[in-house]
Design an enzyme around this catalytic site. Structure first.
Site, short mmCIF file in Angstrom:
data_model
loop_
_atom_site.label_atom_id
_atom_site.label_comp_id
_atom_site.label_asym_id
_atom_site.label_seq_id
_atom_site.Cartn_x
_atom_site.Cartn_y
_atom_site.Cartn_z
N GLY C 147 57.16 46.69 22.14
CA GLY C 147 57.02 47.84 21.26
C GLY C 147 57.73 49.06 21.84
N CYS C 148 57.95 50.05 21.01
CA CYS C 148 58.72 51.23 21.43
C CYS C 148 57.95 52.07 22.45
CB CYS C 148 59.11 52.06 20.21
SG CYS C 148 57.74 52.45 19.09
N TYR C 149 56.72 52.46 22.11
CA TYR C 149 55.94 53.24 23.08
C TYR C 149 55.77 52.46 24.39
CZ TYR C 149 54.46 56.61 19.43
OH TYR C 149 54.41 57.58 18.45
#
Lengths: 344, 344, 344, 344
Positions: C147-149
């Site tokens: 995921g990005c975070y």
């Protein structure tokens, strides 16, 4: 205190009316209505209003019973029915939609694909841009409140049109509006990543405000005027800039143009003709009822260039509607409208 | 590998050249120069380049010694001296400034308040918008790279001008540019709180790109063309939209206009004539060398409306300069320029 | 050439894959798929791709037939079925969704309210942040793309976690993401006037990326780590900044912290540990696969403060997926990923 | 009518005071002063004020002669001299700078590298965040107006600090401010292309507001409190969000935390404790004197998370200064401060 109701209170013009009327010394909001959110508090929909206006959204019929004036901000085609009820009940109506703006039903049909259903109501209504037409208000129960683009354009061109120095069909209007002009409804073109760092015209030479613009300009000029009108979607929340190009019939200097505008608007509080050399910027009218106009000449091609800036949600919608209400009720025209535009 | 140098590498066009040339398969950056930051690494000034290009900024003279071609991005009036040195050293020059754009010294004097100091250099230079003038390049050592606004406008109007259907003095150009167009220098109008949520025209009918625009349009039309040109500062980083209005001498349908453009640009990779009904948006060309053009007709007033969109820093500056370099060195014109515009 | 297919190609991560893969020297896009737009050209949905990629959107089954690898960008819960078909057909899968990120089915159930339907597939998949876990890739047919975070946070904290100097439960992560992180779907909070000139946290201490973050940090630390994680919606299109606070078990100077990071990432091209005194900014990594990290100490309270910046759509999604594909196919890890972040 | 003067009227806090005081029913602006623009009209510097306030900028000495109260918005170190003149002349002073905020001269020296020159003046001054310290105002001639970050943080943490449930050194404050917080001066980091589509912390754990924050929190807690404070520059014009993390000494539910805040601020008009489940957003307090607070619990790690939002230029500067003036002159505290935040 005037009891005011707002129909369509959860639309952008509606909630702006709720905000602005909080500080009107002669008005009390007696009721607000919304089809989509009936029964909810408006501050659940707009948390900026929390603890300031937590009123519950009601049906429009309830509003008619308790109000002296209704502001309606509805999609076109829905105001006539409301207007009929208001007139029957002796309640005044200020319609922020398109239904009471055009004199010609033919034009309305052409642009909105719909006929007038209550033709006599249109005899009882009047379209008013206060600075240009306040004398037309003679007690009619319905005021058609002007559109945002047409307000900036009519104010920007009025001195030129009236003085008769503009060539027919020599007018090009390149307008740019902040995204609130597109309203509260979700749409692809107003999804943040689509309109941030983006810019584009839309409805090129086919925007529904065109007949309203031409109606006003033609009246001012005393002859049929046609314009090319192209709106653009600007990545800011609020404001409209209209850059207006007009071919002149004679050589007129920037100084003469400026003097013409200065004189025309000398007594108008809400129209600020900027000193020669300054340029109108939507930044400087945001959150206020002002229309800033700057006047320029292109001697090279014989054109006047007029820049007119307004806040689309105030002078272009809710603010002008309140100004019209002040006229309707015989109040001072600027009553409750002394909003100072912020520097940033 | 072509050895390229960038003079004025810390200006916005300069640093964009540094970025774009990283991925050019036939070019190696042999040196970069900056008066203000000489001795510093460019990645200290532009941290986006950290560990990618940490080259030290040198004097322009050092660059001439080791380069085959110099890109210069300097304030007007400073390129002639550099050009003289380049020509003497047998180094080619692509000038992104204004000094080699205008054929007429008189026009240059009028708009820039300065004379040509090295008149013979102007015989050895050529102004090239590749899609319109690549045949003009015949081995000259100096190319005058076009301005950002003129690129969008010339590409947008070329098919119309050449077909001769536009009325003289019937052209109005309303352009909007992102803030990088104003460059890296600090100024009140580019201070964030002054230009965010703001919008305004500037240099109304007095921008220095006007003679460059008229020069190209006049050549295309085969007669003297005058335009009204008004640029606006748009609160986005990159991109230009020019909305162009042209009065037609005859009735031409949107379909006919579109066919004209489609044919004119049929073989041009970097000009995308959008399908009829679509509208050019600067969002869709950002970070790329494309110019998107959409074609519209206003039958109501007899005008064509052309919308041309480019990235001001790529097709409007660094990208087009590389395209010109490719022409200069006989490479494929799109070499190193296959940047795909992002969706957001 | 590797034949790649993109399932969910009209989502934001999908269209970014389409864009980035255009310039991958070893990959050809063999097919793209979308449920909502099947039968349309992707350039009708994303006009930035016009004349660059006008491929028609097909069904995902057609893609499996002709691809070596599928990139899937789907809502959670939809990837298992696709994965089963891919594995059966001997096609590799890189899943950009949440279904193959968590080791613990229990955690998946807790956060996604859903069970694994094809448990054995999870034995055949591996979660890979290349800089931290490339050795975990041992030929599995499925990679769970991070995921990005979590990418920004894992890269930001890895050197600290591994060195064991951080107090348990002493970690606070305050992340801010651009609006593309919310995807292409229309929603009130991503309607332009709602998120422009606005800022707010969301899903406070309840975001679904929390278990993925804790999974990675716990593995690095060799013990169970719990964090407070609060994401915010930032009014920019792209980019994530995670400001990470970690209570230290011992006094460590900024210089020592910096040396730790410098050493840890010495051989990593895509992680740039900024010189001491500099601060990571999402501006400087936009449009690129870099993760910029700056390291700071608050001696006053005994905390390390780490700032990690990535482009959420590149290193946080499509770029890292390509990096993982490069690993999967034994290519150089940076192949096709040499995007230089622009200065503006 | 109270005669007010504004020293530093062309700074951002100064011009905001000019704007807000236009609608104060008990105040008349008797004079405005600016060193840089003396002799000019303020509306030449800020065209939003054209025809609303065209007053000429004078010297500060002229103001003292004709005012009852001076608002000073000056760089630190310049207020003492002005304060001395005011006190001598019997004119009250509200100082929006840093010089009268800190009790401890030692802390002032440490953070501002300067000593107090007029020590006795600091006996005659008082620092007032009205909601927390109005009782401290006992007729002192000088009020030190709080800083923007400290206002949001003190209001956000006061109920927690006073109830004694927060661990010492367990506080992390991650604040984000709009660009007006950086003031009117041109700087690289506030040049539009540098801060648009950008985001970054600055002055990490070293911002000068830190001692002011700790002073207030320590008083509320009755013991020395240390915090980690990291401000970020947010690409919006106005507003501050402080996301505050506090480790709790005991388990406290979100409901209990919310009840604590609700009670603490029950009688405070300008602090809106949002209903449980809502999240404070700077959008909803813009242009107003409100501080919105939302309360959240992270049971997972034993932390309370508080989100506090203000308009940095109103509650964080000019609005709070007027609120303090109202206290000074015995007016109702909300007099002239009924600004309704707009929905957009």
């Amino acid at each position: 205190m005037i009891k005011a109701g707002i129909v369509g209170a959860t639309g952008y013009a509606g909630v702006e009316l709720v905000r602005l009327l909080q500080s009107h010394p002669q008005v009390e909001i007696a009721g607000i209505s919304s089809v989509s959110y009936e029964g909810k508090s408006i501050s659940e929909v707009y948390p900026n209003l929390y603890e300031i206006c937590d009123d519950t959204l009601e049906s429009e019929d309830k509003l008619i019973d308790k109000c002296d004036v209704i502001f309606a901000s509805l999609p076109h085609g829905l105001s006539e029915k409301l207007a009929k009820k208001c007139v029957a009940a002796g309640v005044k109506l200020i319609d922020l939609g398109a239904d009471f703006r055009l004199d010609s039903e033919e034009e309305y049909q052409k642009w909105y694909k719909k006929s007038y259903e209550e033709k006599d109501l249109h005899e009882k209504s009047v379209y008013v841009i206060p600075e240009l037409m306040r004398a037309q208000y003679k007690g009619q129960p319905i005021i058609g409140n002007p559109g945002c683009y047409p307000t900036s354009i009519a104010l920007g061109l009025a001195p030129l049109m009236q003085s008769g120095v503009v060539k027919d069909e020599g007018i090009v209007i390149d307008s740019k509006s902040g995204v609130t002009g597109a309203g509260r409804g979700l749409a692809d073109n107003t999804h943040y990543p689509n309109c941030n760092e983006a810019f584009s015209p839309y409805k090129i030479a086919s925007h529904r405000h065109t007949p309203e613009i031409e109606q006003t300009l033609s009246k001012l000029a005393g002859k049929q005027i046609r314009v090319t009108f192209v709106p653009h979607l600007l990545p800011v929340n609020r404001g409209i800039i209209s850059t207006i190009y007009a071919s002149l019939t004679a050589e007129i200097s920037a100084e003469e143009l400026h003097a013409l505008y200065d004189k025309f608007y000398a007594r108008e509080k809400f129209v600020r003709v900027l000193p020669l050399g300054k340029v109108a910027n939507l930044r400087d009218v945001k959150m206020s009822n002002y229309c800033d106009i700057s006047v320029h000449a292109d001697g090279h091609t014989g054109r006047a260039i007029i820049v007119a800036a307004i806040d689309n949600m105030v002078k272009g919608a809710a603010g002008q509607a309140i100004q019209n209400m002040n006229i309707m009720f015989g109040l001072k025209e600027d009553c409750g409208l002394d909003f100072v535009p912020p520097a940033f």
